[in-house]
Motif scaffolding. Structure first.
Motif, PDB file in Angstrom:
ATOM      1  N   GLU A  27       0.823  -1.196   0.000  1.00 53.10           N
ATOM      2  CA  GLU A  27       0.000   0.000   0.000  1.00 53.10           C
ATOM      3  C   GLU A  27       0.860   1.249   0.000  1.00 53.10           C
ATOM      4  OE1 GLU A  27      -2.437   0.384   3.458  1.00 53.10           O
ATOM      5  OE2 GLU A  27      -3.538   2.088   2.621  1.00 53.10           O
ATOM      6  N   ILE A  28       0.383   2.299  -0.681  1.00 59.23           N
ATOM      7  CA  ILE A  28       1.041   3.600  -0.576  1.00 59.23           C
ATOM      8  C   ILE A  28       0.022   4.568  -0.015  1.00 59.23           C
ATOM      9  CG2 ILE A  28       1.955   5.534  -1.919  1.00 59.23           C
ATOM     10  CD1 ILE A  28       3.282   3.492  -3.702  1.00 59.23           C
ATOM     11  N   ASP A  29       0.404   5.295   1.026  1.00 59.71           N
ATOM     12  CA  ASP A  29      -0.525   6.234   1.645  1.00 59.71           C
ATOM     13  C   ASP A  29      -0.920   7.309   0.629  1.00 59.71           C
ATOM     14  OD1 ASP A  29      -1.356   7.282   4.642  1.00 59.71           O
ATOM     15  OD2 ASP A  29      -1.087   8.896   3.198  1.00 59.71           O
ATOM     16  N   ALA A  30      -2.239   7.464   0.435  1.00 57.53           N
ATOM     17  CA  ALA A  30      -2.723   8.357  -0.631  1.00 57.53           C
ATOM     18  C   ALA A  30      -2.348   9.810  -0.368  1.00 57.53           C
ATOM     19  CB  ALA A  30      -4.233   8.214  -0.777  1.00 57.53           C
ATOM     20  N   GLN A  31      -2.340  10.217   0.909  1.00 54.49           N
ATOM     21  CA  GLN A  31      -2.016  11.601   1.227  1.00 54.49           C
ATOM     22  C   GLN A  31      -0.521  11.862   1.076  1.00 54.49           C
ATOM     23  OE1 GLN A  31      -4.410  14.068   2.041  1.00 54.49           O
ATOM     24  NE2 GLN A  31      -2.593  15.185   1.426  1.00 54.49           N
ATOM     25  N   LEU A  32       0.280  10.891   1.495  1.00 57.89           N
ATOM     26  CA  LEU A  32       1.726  11.005   1.339  1.00 57.89           C
ATOM     27  C   LEU A  32       2.075  11.122  -0.149  1.00 57.89           C
ATOM     28  CD1 LEU A  32       4.545  10.692   2.832  1.00 57.89           C
ATOM     29  CD2 LEU A  32       4.474   8.353   1.994  1.00 57.89           C
ATOM     30  N   TYR A  33       1.417  10.299  -0.966  1.00 57.78           N
ATOM     31  CA  TYR A  33       1.648  10.361  -2.405  1.00 57.78           C
ATOM     32  C   TYR A  33       1.370  11.771  -2.922  1.00 57.78           C
ATOM     33  CZ  TYR A  33       1.263   9.528  -7.405  1.00 57.78           C
ATOM     34  OH  TYR A  33       1.433   9.603  -8.759  1.00 57.78           O
ATOM     35  N   ARG A  34       0.217  12.322  -2.530  1.00 52.55           N
ATOM     36  CA  ARG A  34      -0.160  13.658  -3.025  1.00 52.55           C
ATOM     37  C   ARG A  34       0.910  14.687  -2.668  1.00 52.55           C
ATOM     38  NH1 ARG A  34      -5.399  14.981  -4.363  1.00 52.55           N
ATOM     39  NH2 ARG A  34      -5.043  17.064  -3.546  1.00 52.55           N
ATOM     40  N   MET A  35       1.400  14.602  -1.444  1.00 52.40           N
ATOM     41  CA  MET A  35       2.361  15.605  -0.995  1.00 52.40           C
ATOM     42  C   MET A  35       3.690  15.485  -1.738  1.00 52.40           C
ATOM     43  SD  MET A  35       3.210  16.712   2.784  1.00 52.40           S
ATOM     44  CE  MET A  35       4.619  17.646   3.246  1.00 52.40           C
ATOM     45  N   VAL A  36       4.225  14.274  -1.827  1.00 53.46           N
ATOM     46  CA  VAL A  36       5.526  14.118  -2.477  1.00 53.46           C
ATOM     47  C   VAL A  36       5.383  14.304  -3.985  1.00 53.46           C
ATOM     48  CG1 VAL A  36       7.552  12.650  -2.762  1.00 53.46           C
ATOM     49  CG2 VAL A  36       6.241  12.548  -0.645  1.00 53.46           C
ATOM     50  N   TRP A  37       4.288  13.799  -4.535  1.00 57.01           N
ATOM     51  CA  TRP A  37       4.109  13.908  -5.990  1.00 57.01           C
ATOM     52  C   TRP A  37       4.120  15.362  -6.434  1.00 57.01           C
ATOM     53  CZ3 TRP A  37       1.297  16.172  -9.743  1.00 57.01           C
ATOM     54  CH2 TRP A  37       1.550  15.720 -11.028  1.00 57.01           C
ATOM     55  N   TRP A  38       3.490  16.238  -5.634  1.00 51.28           N
ATOM     56  CA  TRP A  38       3.422  17.649  -6.067  1.00 51.28           C
ATOM     57  C   TRP A  38       4.794  18.323  -6.035  1.00 51.28           C
ATOM     58  CZ3 TRP A  38       0.520  19.630  -9.410  1.00 51.28           C
ATOM     59  CH2 TRP A  38      -0.793  19.169  -9.573  1.00 51.28           C
ATOM     60  N   ALA A  39       5.732  17.784  -5.272  1.00 52.47           N
ATOM     61  CA  ALA A  39       7.099  18.302  -5.326  1.00 52.47           C
ATOM     62  C   ALA A  39       7.689  18.020  -6.709  1.00 52.47           C
ATOM     63  CB  ALA A  39       7.956  17.671  -4.241  1.00 52.47           C
ATOM     64  N   LEU A  40       7.164  17.000  -7.393  1.00 56.65           N
ATOM     65  CA  LEU A  40       7.522  16.757  -8.789  1.00 56.65           C
ATOM     66  C   LEU A  40       6.607  17.552  -9.719  1.00 56.65           C
ATOM     67  CD1 LEU A  40       8.549  14.972 -11.305  1.00 56.65           C
ATOM     68  CD2 LEU A  40       6.700  13.440 -10.708  1.00 56.65           C
ATOM     69  N   GLY A  41       5.298  17.413  -9.506  1.00 62.42           N
ATOM     70  CA  GLY A  41       4.313  17.976 -10.439  1.00 62.42           C
ATOM     71  C   GLY A  41       4.376  19.481 -10.537  1.00 62.42           C
ATOM     72  N   HIS A  42       4.580  20.139  -9.386  1.00 64.02           N
ATOM     73  CA  HIS A  42       4.642  21.604  -9.437  1.00 64.02           C
ATOM     74  C   HIS A  42       6.038  22.079  -9.836  1.00 64.02           C
ATOM     75  CE1 HIS A  42       3.319  25.669  -8.551  1.00 64.02           C
ATOM     76  NE2 HIS A  42       4.540  25.856  -8.103  1.00 64.02           N
TER      77      HIS A  42
END
Lengths: 305, 179
Positions: free
Chosen positions: A214-229
């Motif tokens: 499992e990957i924590d959905a909130q953790l994903y959102r936070m780290v992913w945006w360091a890439l996405g933004h």
């Protein structure tokens, strides 16, 4: 590879042969991704236009995913590589540090881009650019993006290496030209962005292959945006550099103050990442104080820049 | 001094800054400060604000609480999917489930009363978007987001999913009634 130079008869700039070929290939492939992104954009518009409504839902989501990835990752990163090679090798009038490695990075990016696009157009990876977990794409969707990121990281390394070559060979005196300084800003942000992207996409790849439960959905959102933004901020730093370049080459313009322009780039590196928090404004888990601080006070330093 | 050449003044950081440029820096700084103050001001005095309340949960735990709430408060069923309409006790707590591709149940609230709405997802990331008032909240699986709401006007409000959640995303619509 031998090092040969030519002087451009129009701009008077001096191009090194290996660097020039790499610039051309990266820029052309970048523009090809822009073309794919543009065609998919057209399909998106023709579907969202109520009178036409071209595509059914499944195909629409597929091309929308392709549009996001091809525009926001592939087009930007490929063109960015061309800009980095130009700002280092051409403006500093030196050879490229390691052309072979630069080509390896280029081909990794090409292969990665194609793999991700295959995954998308096979239809099983319509997860959008954000690919929020636990919505799962095919493993090769993530794998392709990771390969592109590794390739881009190599390209950024070649850029840093070229700066060292120029310094050592004393091909310029004093400080870096402002445009190169701006490209250096973009490259530093790129390293941060790519490492954050790896930090979340590698676990996601393993999860899609069944190695992680499992990957924590909130953790994903936070780290992913360091890439996405931040990946879009690479682009901002690079295009501000290109504005300075265009103004200098076309009008012979000079910056009002080197100090202010360079200070602005520095502020951008220091404070920009916090701005990614504006993608998390309505998320659970972060406090209102955290959101206000990250999206205002410090972000304004970046905006000012 | 050209942007494509090394600065002609070796000690470029000792050069004075032009008045025009100082003016722009001043404008940008003042504007940044105004916006910063506005954010805090809005957080204290604004009418729509974010909740700080959130808990870790699991789909099973949240569903159990929601089902209990629904069983105790259902007044009728609506739509061809037989979705329960739940009358939330005045100033009480309500549970709203987001799942593929449904908002469950339909809530019935009273104007002027304050409610605590618990939101969570059973599967993917969903987005709670209340229209036409345009209140937007992330609904993340594994997290229970508790949002305080006081309806200020009566009528039927639509809940639209505003975070892509697969092929049925555009059909994920829900309802809140305010009496």
């Amino acid at each position: 590879m031998a090092t040969t130079y030519r002087t451009c008869p129009i701009s008077g700039l001096q191009f090194e042969k290996n660097a020039e070929t790499l610039m051309r290939w990266n820029a052309v492939v970048g523009v090809l991704w822009l073309l794919v992104g543009g065609i998919t954009a057209l399909l998106v518009i023709l579907t969202r236009w109520p009178a036409i409504k071209l595509l059914p839902a499944d195909q629409f989501y597929t091309i929308l995913t392709a549009h996001g990835i091809d525009m926001l990752i592939l087009w930007i990163l490929f063109f960015e590589m061309a800009v980095l090679y130009f700002a280092s090798s051409t403006l500093l009038r030196c050879r490229l540090a390691t052309p072979m490695l630069a080509w390896a990075g280029f081909w990794l990016m090409v292969v990665g881009g194609i793999i991700t696009n295959i995954a998308i157009f096979q239809g099983g990876s319509s997860v959008m650019f954000t690919s929020y977990v636990p919505m799962m794409a095919a493993p090769h969707f993530y794998l392709g993006i990771i390969l592109v990121a590794v390739g881009a990281l190599i390209g950024t390394g070649v850029f840093f290496g070229t700066l060292i070559v120029a310094k050592r060979d004393q091909t310029y005196t004093g400080s870096l030209p402002l445009v190169t300084f701006g490209a250096l800003t973009a490259a530093i942000i790129a390293v941060f962005t790519i490492l954050c992207g790896a930090g979340i996409l590698i676990p996601t790849l393993l999860w899609s292959m069944g190695f992680i439960k499992e990957i924590d959905a909130q953790l994903y959102r936070m780290v992913w945006w360091a890439l996405g933004h931040s990946s879009q901020q690479i682009n901002v730093a690079a295009h501000v550099s290109i504005w300075y370049l265009t103004a200098a080459v076309v009008f012979g313009a000079k910056p009002l103050s080197e100090k202010v322009s360079r200070g602005a780039f520095l502020l951008y590196i220091l404070f920009l990442q916090l701005a990614s928090a504006h993608h998390l404004l309505s998320d659970p888990g972060m406090s209102a104080e955290w959101k206000v601080l990250n999206t205002s006070y410090f972000m304004y330093f970046a905006v000012m820049a | 001094m050209s942007a494509i050449l090394p600065p002609s003044e070796r000690l470029w950081w000792k050069q004075p800054i032009d008045k025009t440029e100082w003016a722009w820096i001043g404008i940008a700084f003042v504007w940044g400060m105004i916006m910063f103050v506005m954010m805090i001001y809005w957080h204290v005095y604004g009418k729509q604000n974010l909740s700080n309340e959130a808990y870790k949960t699991t789909p099973e735990m949240f569903a159990a609480k929601a089902e209990k709430f629904i069983a105790e408060n259902t007044i009728r069923k609506e739509t061809d999917q037989e979705i329960p309409v739940v009358k939330v006790p005045a100033n009480g707590e309500a549970y709203l489930i987001a799942r593929l591709w449904q908002w469950y149940p339909i809530l019935e609230l009273e104007k002027g009363k304050e409610y605590k709405i618990h939101l969570s997802s059973m599967d993917y990331n969903h987005g709670f978007s209340l229209q036409p008032v345009n209140i937007n909240i992330q609904v993340v699986p594994g997290y229970e987001h508790v949002v305080k709401m006081t309806p200020t006007s009566s009528g039927t409000f639509a809940i639209v999913c505003n975070e892509f959640c697969g092929i049925g995303h555009h059909s994920m619509l829900g309802r809140i009634y305010v009496k």
